[in-house]
Scaffold this motif. Structure first.
Motif, short mmCIF file in Angstrom:
data_model
loop_
_atom_site.label_atom_id
_atom_site.label_comp_id
_atom_site.label_asym_id
_atom_site.label_seq_id
_atom_site.Cartn_x
_atom_site.Cartn_y
_atom_site.Cartn_z
N GLN A 85 0.84 -1.20 0.00
CA GLN A 85 0.00 0.00 0.00
C GLN A 85 0.87 1.24 0.00
O GLN A 85 1.89 1.29 0.69
N ILE A 86 0.45 2.24 -0.77
CA ILE A 86 1.13 3.53 -0.70
C ILE A 86 0.14 4.59 -0.21
O ILE A 86 -1.07 4.44 -0.39
N SER A 87 0.67 5.59 0.48
CA SER A 87 -0.19 6.67 0.99
C SER A 87 0.65 7.92 1.17
O SER A 87 1.85 7.93 0.90
N THR A 88 -0.02 8.98 1.60
CA THR A 88 0.67 10.24 1.87
C THR A 88 0.47 10.59 3.33
O THR A 88 -0.65 10.53 3.83
N GLU A 89 1.56 10.92 4.03
CA GLU A 89 1.46 11.29 5.45
C GLU A 89 1.88 12.74 5.64
O GLU A 89 2.72 13.26 4.91
N VAL A 99 6.60 6.50 -6.29
CA VAL A 99 5.51 6.58 -5.32
C VAL A 99 5.01 8.02 -5.20
O VAL A 99 3.80 8.27 -5.16
N ASP A 100 5.94 8.98 -5.19
CA ASP A 100 5.54 10.40 -5.19
C ASP A 100 4.66 10.73 -6.41
O ASP A 100 3.63 11.39 -6.28
N VAL A 101 5.07 10.25 -7.58
CA VAL A 101 4.33 10.53 -8.81
C VAL A 101 2.92 9.95 -8.72
O VAL A 101 1.93 10.61 -9.06
N ALA A 102 2.82 8.71 -8.24
CA ALA A 102 1.50 8.07 -8.12
C ALA A 102 0.62 8.84 -7.13
O ALA A 102 -0.56 9.11 -7.41
N GLU A 103 1.18 9.21 -5.99
CA GLU A 103 0.40 9.89 -4.95
C GLU A 103 -0.05 11.28 -5.40
O GLU A 103 -1.19 11.67 -5.18
N ILE A 104 0.86 12.03 -6.04
CA ILE A 104 0.50 13.39 -6.49
C ILE A 104 -0.51 13.31 -7.62
O ILE A 104 -1.48 14.06 -7.66
#
Lengths: 92, 92
Positions: free
Chosen positions: A67-71, B47-52
């Motif tokens: 899982q990926i997320s933003t904190e 992961v940054d690219v996916a989240e943004i």
């Protein structure tokens, strides 16, 4: 992050192999799942730890979930948004 | 890596936002899924690219799948094993 949980391994600035050993130790303590957690630049290391654990040290373990997320991380004068990853390894 | 596939975005050393724009461009070309691929230290950027992309630019897109693996990269005098990630984003 949920600190103090036994089956979590939090990735920081130590060498990759020290985290691989931490994962192996959890499984040897009869945990059926171990969760590797990392934020920001340490995310790459988390993937290395999962891959090395799975391929070289724990042949009976596979990736169960990612899982990926933003904190939001508190910083002077506000907060910073950083990406995070949770890789769950489990016994096959 | 499968070079040349239209709906793949390969993460390198450019600024994060240029890859976010590449992802958005693929979806605007009516792709229903876009796969973000990265190796080694670039995994964190993926992961940054996916989240943004998911949170700020493409509200109708979610993470459909995440896979990690190990690739052999040819180097002088042998090969190097590096971790890689594939994050599949898709229309909700």
């Amino acid at each position: 992050m949920e600190e103090g949980k036994d089956n979590f391994v939090f990735i920081g600035k130590k060498p990759v192999m020290s985290y691989v050993m931490a994962v192996a130790t959890q499984f040897n303590r009869s945990e059926s799942e171990v969760v590797i957690k990392a934020r920001g630049r340490s995310i790459s290391t988390a993937v290395d730890v999962a891959e090395i654990s799975r391929q070289r040290f724990l042949k009976d373990v596979e990736v169960k979930n990612i899982q990926i997320s933003t904190e939001e991380v508190p910083r002077e004068g506000g907060s910073l948004r950083v990406s995070s990853i949770e890789i769950t390894l489990g016994k096959i």
